[in-house]
Design a protein around this motif. Structure first.
Motif, short mmCIF file in Angstrom:
data_model
loop_
_atom_site.label_atom_id
_atom_site.label_comp_id
_atom_site.label_asym_id
_atom_site.label_seq_id
_atom_site.Cartn_x
_atom_site.Cartn_y
_atom_site.Cartn_z
N ASP B 35 45.28 49.14 36.81
CA ASP B 35 45.37 47.95 37.65
C ASP B 35 44.01 47.28 37.68
OD1 ASP B 35 47.80 49.06 38.01
OD2 ASP B 35 47.65 49.34 40.18
N ILE B 36 44.00 45.95 37.65
CA ILE B 36 42.74 45.21 37.58
C ILE B 36 42.81 44.02 38.53
CG2 ILE B 36 41.03 44.21 36.01
CD1 ILE B 36 42.50 45.38 33.70
N CYS B 37 41.68 43.68 39.14
CA CYS B 37 41.66 42.54 40.04
C CYS B 37 41.36 41.26 39.27
CB CYS B 37 40.63 42.73 41.16
SG CYS B 37 38.94 42.70 40.59
N VAL B 38 41.65 40.13 39.90
CA VAL B 38 41.53 38.84 39.23
C VAL B 38 40.11 38.60 38.71
CG1 VAL B 38 41.88 36.36 39.49
CG2 VAL B 38 43.33 37.96 40.74
N CYS B 39 39.13 38.95 39.52
CA CYS B 39 37.76 38.64 39.11
C CYS B 39 37.35 39.45 37.88
CB CYS B 39 36.78 38.83 40.26
SG CYS B 39 36.76 40.48 40.94
N ASP B 40 37.80 40.71 37.80
CA ASP B 40 37.48 41.51 36.62
C ASP B 40 38.19 40.95 35.38
OD1 ASP B 40 35.83 43.07 38.06
OD2 ASP B 40 37.11 44.84 38.10
N LEU B 41 39.45 40.59 35.55
CA LEU B 41 40.19 40.00 34.43
C LEU B 41 39.50 38.72 33.96
CD1 LEU B 41 43.93 40.42 35.50
CD2 LEU B 41 42.87 41.32 33.42
N THR B 42 39.07 37.93 34.94
CA THR B 42 38.40 36.66 34.61
C THR B 42 37.17 36.91 33.75
OG1 THR B 42 39.18 35.65 36.64
CG2 THR B 42 37.30 34.64 35.57
N GLU B 43 36.41 37.92 34.13
CA GLU B 43 35.20 38.22 33.37
C GLU B 43 35.55 38.67 31.94
OE1 GLU B 43 31.00 40.65 33.95
OE2 GLU B 43 32.58 40.70 35.47
N MET B 44 36.57 39.49 31.83
CA MET B 44 36.97 39.97 30.48
C MET B 44 37.45 38.82 29.62
SD MET B 44 39.22 43.39 31.21
CE MET B 44 39.41 43.83 32.90
N ILE B 45 38.13 37.87 30.23
CA ILE B 45 38.76 36.79 29.47
C ILE B 45 37.76 35.68 29.17
CG2 ILE B 45 40.50 34.97 29.61
CD1 ILE B 45 42.18 37.05 31.24
N GLY B 46 36.91 35.38 30.14
CA GLY B 46 35.91 34.36 29.90
C GLY B 46 36.40 32.94 30.11
#
Lengths: 106, 106
Positions: B35-46
């Motif tokens: 499970d991942i939070c929005v901010c971490d996903l955002t960083e991974m995606i760029g």
DNA sequence: TGGCGATTTGGGAATATTGCCAAATGATGG
DNA sequence: CCATCATTTGGCAATATTCCCAAATCGCCA
């Protein structure tokens, strides 16, 4: 996400896009039963024949179907029956959403 | 194609549409691990965080993911792991197209 | 309560998809 | 070769998707 990874996901997305239209899902469902020519598909679908042809082009570009000439007609066939497994998955998702409970576990 | 049948295919198409974007496929792939939070996903995606949030909304509407609050953050989780089976299918399709031979048989 | 970090929502421009018509191409039989 | 049927292609208007910015909301803690 580096470029190679991105390209991999975009290639996959291209296949998902090919499945992202009710008419094309219908076509795949019918082709899973038997090979069908464009004019027969057109009659079943009830759209312009050029529209159906373009849907078939999209499915073909994605590698999901394949055309085979038979006289003046072109019969299409399912090239990758594994997509049918996805139909089952879609049904479980829809069912679980409707019932408000958990989805398939694997 | 009668209206009931059409509605069924359109409901399925909605799920396929949710998968029809490289970013959303990436998200599903990552969520299949943890499970991942929005901010971490955002960083991974760029991408912009609002863009990522909208992608998550699309996946959530399709019933594929689910958000769970943890403080100010929202952790997303995969709701329907069966979609992962589709990833395998997409890989076989891509492989068979690249090699020019037949695709998966079932 | 006030402020801060996390997330969603609104809005709009750029781009992609859809589906019809018309025209072009292909295959067949006379 | 010509006519005909089957299919594809070109073009275009309508619609949908994508993604950024800005603004609003939500949750928490001092």
């Amino acid at each position: 996400m580096d470029n190679v990874t991105l390209a991999r996901y975009e290639a996959r997305a291209q296949i998902a896009k090919a499945l992202a239209h009710s008419t094309r899902l219908f076509i795949i469902d019918e082709l899973s039963r038997r090979d069908i020519c464009v004019c027969d598909l057109t009659e079943m679908i009830g759209a312009d024949i050029s529209t159906v042809s373009k849907h078939l082009t999209i499915l073909k570009s994605a590698g999901l179907v394949q055309g085979r000439k038979h006289g003046a007609q072109i019969f299409y066939r399912l090239r990758c029956p594994c997509v049918l497994g996805f139909f089952g998955c879609m049904e479980s998702v829809l069912k679980s959403v409707a019932e408000g409970n958990a989805c398939c576990v694997a």
